[in-house]
Design a protein around this motif. Structure first.
Motif, PDB file in Angstrom:
ATOM      1  N   ALA A  31      53.781  -4.288  36.440  1.00 33.58           N
ATOM      2  CA  ALA A  31      54.579  -5.518  36.368  1.00 33.58           C
ATOM      3  C   ALA A  31      55.896  -5.266  35.639  1.00 33.58           C
ATOM      4  CB  ALA A  31      53.785  -6.617  35.667  1.00 33.58           C
ATOM      5  N   GLY A  32      55.853  -4.476  34.583  1.00 31.91           N
ATOM      6  CA  GLY A  32      57.073  -4.149  33.852  1.00 31.91           C
ATOM      7  C   GLY A  32      58.059  -3.373  34.705  1.00 31.91           C
ATOM      8  N   THR A  33      57.560  -2.477  35.540  1.00 28.86           N
ATOM      9  CA  THR A  33      58.428  -1.700  36.419  1.00 28.86           C
ATOM     10  C   THR A  33      59.089  -2.588  37.466  1.00 28.86           C
ATOM     11  OG1 THR A  33      57.033   0.237  36.100  1.00 28.86           O
ATOM     12  CG2 THR A  33      58.477   0.248  38.023  1.00 28.86           C
ATOM     13  N   ILE A  34      58.321  -3.499  38.048  1.00 27.04           N
ATOM     14  CA  ILE A  34      58.875  -4.417  39.057  1.00 27.04           C
ATOM     15  C   ILE A  34      59.905  -5.334  38.408  1.00 27.04           C
ATOM     16  CG2 ILE A  34      58.299  -6.322  40.602  1.00 27.04           C
ATOM     17  CD1 ILE A  34      55.576  -4.858  41.029  1.00 27.04           C
ATOM     18  N   ARG A  35      59.615  -5.812  37.219  1.00 28.36           N
ATOM     19  CA  ARG A  35      60.554  -6.671  36.483  1.00 28.36           C
ATOM     20  C   ARG A  35      61.866  -5.937  36.217  1.00 28.36           C
ATOM     21  NH1 ARG A  35      61.219  -6.520  30.893  1.00 28.36           N
ATOM     22  NH2 ARG A  35      62.412  -8.257  30.095  1.00 28.36           N
ATOM     23  N   LEU A  36      61.778  -4.702  35.782  1.00 28.73           N
ATOM     24  CA  LEU A  36      62.975  -3.923  35.480  1.00 28.73           C
ATOM     25  C   LEU A  36      63.808  -3.681  36.741  1.00 28.73           C
ATOM     26  CD1 LEU A  36      64.465  -2.469  33.211  1.00 28.73           C
ATOM     27  CD2 LEU A  36      63.171  -0.424  33.785  1.00 28.73           C
ATOM     28  N   THR A  37      63.159  -3.397  37.853  1.00 29.82           N
ATOM     29  CA  THR A  37      63.869  -3.200  39.113  1.00 29.82           C
ATOM     30  C   THR A  37      64.583  -4.478  39.533  1.00 29.82           C
ATOM     31  OG1 THR A  37      62.216  -1.573  39.779  1.00 29.82           O
ATOM     32  CG2 THR A  37      63.613  -2.469  41.516  1.00 29.82           C
ATOM     33  N   ALA A  38      63.914  -5.628  39.392  1.00 28.69           N
ATOM     34  CA  ALA A  38      64.529  -6.913  39.750  1.00 28.69           C
ATOM     35  C   ALA A  38      65.730  -7.207  38.850  1.00 28.69           C
ATOM     36  CB  ALA A  38      63.500  -8.035  39.658  1.00 28.69           C
ATOM     37  N   LYS A  39      65.586  -6.950  37.539  1.00 28.46           N
ATOM     38  CA  LYS A  39      66.690  -7.195  36.605  1.00 28.46           C
ATOM     39  C   LYS A  39      67.893  -6.331  36.941  1.00 28.46           C
ATOM     40  CE  LYS A  39      66.124  -7.532  32.216  1.00 28.46           C
ATOM     41  NZ  LYS A  39      65.698  -7.416  30.812  1.00 28.46           N
ATOM     42  N   ARG A  40      67.650  -5.079  37.282  1.00 32.56           N
ATOM     43  CA  ARG A  40      68.753  -4.162  37.579  1.00 32.56           C
ATOM     44  C   ARG A  40      69.444  -4.478  38.903  1.00 32.56           C
ATOM     45  NH1 ARG A  40      65.939   1.458  35.549  1.00 32.56           N
ATOM     46  NH2 ARG A  40      66.342   1.128  33.334  1.00 32.56           N
ATOM     47  N   ARG A  67      60.519 -12.553  33.422  1.00 29.26           N
ATOM     48  CA  ARG A  67      59.409 -12.154  32.558  1.00 29.26           C
ATOM     49  C   ARG A  67      58.217 -11.730  33.415  1.00 29.26           C
ATOM     50  NH1 ARG A  67      62.966 -13.643  29.331  1.00 29.26           N
ATOM     51  NH2 ARG A  67      62.768 -15.096  27.627  1.00 29.26           N
ATOM     52  N   TYR A  68      57.236 -11.151  32.757  1.00 35.36           N
ATOM     53  CA  TYR A  68      55.968 -10.890  33.433  1.00 35.36           C
ATOM     54  C   TYR A  68      54.838 -11.210  32.469  1.00 35.36           C
ATOM     55  CZ  TYR A  68      55.389  -6.414  30.988  1.00 35.36           C
ATOM     56  OH  TYR A  68      55.223  -5.440  30.043  1.00 35.36           O
ATOM     57  N   ALA A  77      48.876 -10.163  37.706  1.00 34.28           N
ATOM     58  CA  ALA A  77      50.153 -10.194  36.997  1.00 34.28           C
ATOM     59  C   ALA A  77      51.090 -11.136  37.733  1.00 34.28           C
ATOM     60  CB  ALA A  77      50.757  -8.809  36.928  1.00 34.28           C
ATOM     61  N   VAL A  78      51.836 -11.920  36.971  1.00 34.99           N
ATOM     62  CA  VAL A  78      52.833 -12.837  37.519  1.00 34.99           C
ATOM     63  C   VAL A  78      54.184 -12.368  37.000  1.00 34.99           C
ATOM     64  CG1 VAL A  78      53.613 -15.225  37.630  1.00 34.99           C
ATOM     65  CG2 VAL A  78      51.173 -14.723  37.535  1.00 34.99           C
ATOM     66  N   ILE A  79      55.132 -12.183  37.918  1.00 39.45           N
ATOM     67  CA  ILE A  79      56.447 -11.665  37.558  1.00 39.45           C
ATOM     68  C   ILE A  79      57.496 -12.593  38.145  1.00 39.45           C
ATOM     69  CG2 ILE A  79      57.922  -9.617  37.560  1.00 39.45           C
ATOM     70  CD1 ILE A  79      55.295  -8.256  38.843  1.00 39.45           C
ATOM     71  N   GLY A  80      58.493 -12.958  37.344  1.00 39.30           N
ATOM     72  CA  GLY A  80      59.592 -13.772  37.857  1.00 39.30           C
ATOM     73  C   GLY A  80      60.296 -14.518  36.751  1.00 39.30           C
ATOM     74  N   PRO A  81      61.357 -15.240  37.107  1.00 36.89           N
ATOM     75  CA  PRO A  81      62.092 -16.020  36.112  1.00 36.89           C
ATOM     76  C   PRO A  81      61.246 -17.158  35.558  1.00 36.89           C
ATOM     77  CG  PRO A  81      63.414 -15.686  38.066  1.00 36.89           C
ATOM     78  CD  PRO A  81      62.027 -15.229  38.396  1.00 36.89           C
ATOM     79  N   VAL A  82      61.462 -17.486  34.304  1.00 35.46           N
ATOM     80  CA  VAL A  82      60.740 -18.561  33.645  1.00 35.46           C
ATOM     81  C   VAL A  82      61.387 -19.881  34.057  1.00 35.46           C
ATOM     82  CG1 VAL A  82      60.056 -19.515  31.420  1.00 35.46           C
ATOM     83  CG2 VAL A  82      60.201 -17.050  31.730  1.00 35.46           C
ATOM     84  N   ASN A  83      60.610 -20.791  34.631  1.00 36.84           N
ATOM     85  CA  ASN A  83      61.160 -22.044  35.157  1.00 36.84           C
ATOM     86  C   ASN A  83      61.780 -22.930  34.086  1.00 36.84           C
ATOM     87  OD1 ASN A  83      60.754 -21.669  37.858  1.00 36.84           O
ATOM     88  ND2 ASN A  83      58.746 -22.606  37.874  1.00 36.84           N
ATOM     89  N   GLU A  84      61.222 -22.931  32.877  1.00 36.80           N
ATOM     90  CA  GLU A  84      61.749 -23.803  31.836  1.00 36.80           C
ATOM     91  C   GLU A  84      63.181 -23.424  31.475  1.00 36.80           C
ATOM     92  OE1 GLU A  84      58.635 -22.159  31.151  1.00 36.80           O
ATOM     93  OE2 GLU A  84      57.670 -23.835  32.133  1.00 36.80           O
ATOM     94  N   ILE A  85      63.514 -22.162  31.643  1.00 38.52           N
ATOM     95  CA  ILE A  85      64.854 -21.703  31.283  1.00 38.52           C
ATOM     96  C   ILE A  85      65.752 -21.652  32.513  1.00 38.52           C
ATOM     97  CG2 ILE A  85      66.166 -19.818  30.249  1.00 38.52           C
ATOM     98  CD1 ILE A  85      63.535 -19.043  28.803  1.00 38.52           C
ATOM     99  N   ALA A  86      65.283 -21.023  33.577  1.00 39.08           N
ATOM    100  CA  ALA A  86      66.114 -20.808  34.760  1.00 39.08           C
ATOM    101  C   ALA A  86      66.132 -22.012  35.685  1.00 39.08           C
ATOM    102  CB  ALA A  86      65.616 -19.588  35.521  1.00 39.08           C
ATOM    103  N   PHE A 164      65.531 -11.275  45.353  1.00 45.92           N
ATOM    104  CA  PHE A 164      65.596 -10.204  44.361  1.00 45.92           C
ATOM    105  C   PHE A 164      64.214  -9.790  43.892  1.00 45.92           C
ATOM    106  CE2 PHE A 164      66.011 -14.255  42.314  1.00 45.92           C
ATOM    107  CZ  PHE A 164      65.270 -14.173  41.157  1.00 45.92           C
ATOM    108  N   MET A 165      63.204 -10.636  43.978  1.00 47.26           N
ATOM    109  CA  MET A 165      61.858 -10.277  43.544  1.00 47.26           C
ATOM    110  C   MET A 165      61.104  -9.503  44.634  1.00 47.26           C
ATOM    111  SD  MET A 165      61.756 -11.141  40.447  1.00 47.26           S
ATOM    112  CE  MET A 165      60.113 -10.571  40.182  1.00 47.26           C
ATOM    113  N   ARG A 166      61.154  -9.966  45.875  1.00 50.62           N
ATOM    114  CA  ARG A 166      60.450  -9.259  46.955  1.00 50.62           C
ATOM    115  C   ARG A 166      61.011  -7.849  47.149  1.00 50.62           C
ATOM    116  NH1 ARG A 166      56.875 -10.180  50.809  1.00 50.62           N
ATOM    117  NH2 ARG A 166      56.825 -12.409  50.433  1.00 50.62           N
ATOM    118  N   PRO A 167      62.347  -7.654  47.185  1.00 50.83           N
ATOM    119  CA  PRO A 167      62.841  -6.279  47.312  1.00 50.83           C
ATOM    120  C   PRO A 167      62.419  -5.386  46.144  1.00 50.83           C
ATOM    121  CG  PRO A 167      64.580  -7.814  47.855  1.00 50.83           C
ATOM    122  CD  PRO A 167      63.435  -8.618  47.329  1.00 50.83           C
TER     123      PRO A 167
END
Length: 185
Positions: A31-40, A67-68, A77-86, A164-167
Motif C-alpha cells: 500500500a505504501g508503494t502504491i501511495r508513493l507512486t500515486a503521489k509522484r 493516505r493508506y 488495504a485502502v489507499i487514496g485521498p482522505v475525504n475530510e481534507i480533499a 491517478f490511483m488506478r495507474p
C-alpha cells in the motif's frame, strides 16, 4: 548402521499467527508503494492537466492528503485521498463527472479589528486586510453574502477523467507478489 529418530510437532495456531503478521506487514509495504507512486504522478502546476493524465495541483494539497490504511482483521488495504481534507473533488478527477454543488463560504458578521475581505480580485478571490472602520466591516459582510449568492447560482462544472490511483496500482502490479515472497519466517 546409524539410526535416527525425530519427532515433529506442528503448531497450526502459531503458524497461522506468523502468516497473519507477515500478511499485515506485506500489505502495508504494498500500500505504501502504491501511495508513493500515486503521489509522484501528481505534478505541481498552475494549469490543469490534459484529460487522461494525472491531475495537476496548484498547492500540493492533493499529494499531501493521499493516505493508506491496513485493516488487520479484514486483511485489506485502502489507499487514496482522505475525504475530510480533499473533499469530493479527487473522486471527480479519478472517474470524471459533473459537480453541481459549490462550497459556500461561512456566514460571518465582521467587526472592527478583525481581518476580512475588502475588495474582490476575481470571483471567489478577495483582498483581505484588518478592518479599521464600521463601513469596512459592513462591506466585508456584504462581500461574503454576495459571493455565496453567486456560488448558489453557478453552472455545473464538468471534470474529465484524470486518473491517478488506478495507474499507480497498474504500474505496481508486477511488483506486488515480491512483497509476500519469503515474508513468513
Amino acid at each position: 548402521m546409524i539410526q535416527i529418530r525425530t519427532r515433529v510437532r506442528f503448531n497450526q495456531s502459531q503458524v497461522q499467527k506468523k502468516v497473519q503478521a507477515a500478511n499485515f506487514r506485506s500489505l502495508g509495504h504494498a500500500a505504501g508503494t502504491i501511495r508513493l507512486t500515486a503521489k509522484r504522478s501528481i505534478r505541481k502546476r498552475k494549469k490543469p492537466s490534459s484529460p487522461g493524465s494525472p491531475p495537476h495541483t496548484q498547492t500540493g494539497m492533493l499529494r499531501r492528503v493521499i493516505r493508506y490504511e491496513v485493516n488487520r482483521e479484514r486483511e485489506e488495504a485502502v489507499i487514496g485521498p482522505v475525504n475530510e481534507i480533499a473533499g469530493r473533488l479527487w473522486n471527480l478527477h479519478e472517474f470524471g463527472g459533473v459537480s453541481t454543488k459549490r462550497r459556500k463560504l461561512k456566514r460571518h458578521r465582521f467587526r472592527v479589528g478583525q481581518h476580512g475581505p475588502i475588495r474582490v480580485i476575481r470571483p471567489g478571490k478577495f483582498v483581505r486586510t484588518k478592518l479599521l472602520t464600521g463601513a469596512q466591516a459592513n462591506r466585508a459582510t456584504r462581500l461574503i453574502e454576495a459571493e455565496n449568492e453567486r456560488r448558489g447560482t453557478s453552472m455545473p462544472r464538468r471534470y474529465p477523467k484524470r486518473p491517478f490511483m488506478r495507474p499507480a496500482l497498474e504500474a505496481n502490479q508486477s511488483r506486488l507478489p515480491k512483497f509476500w515472497r519469503d515474508s513468513v519466517k
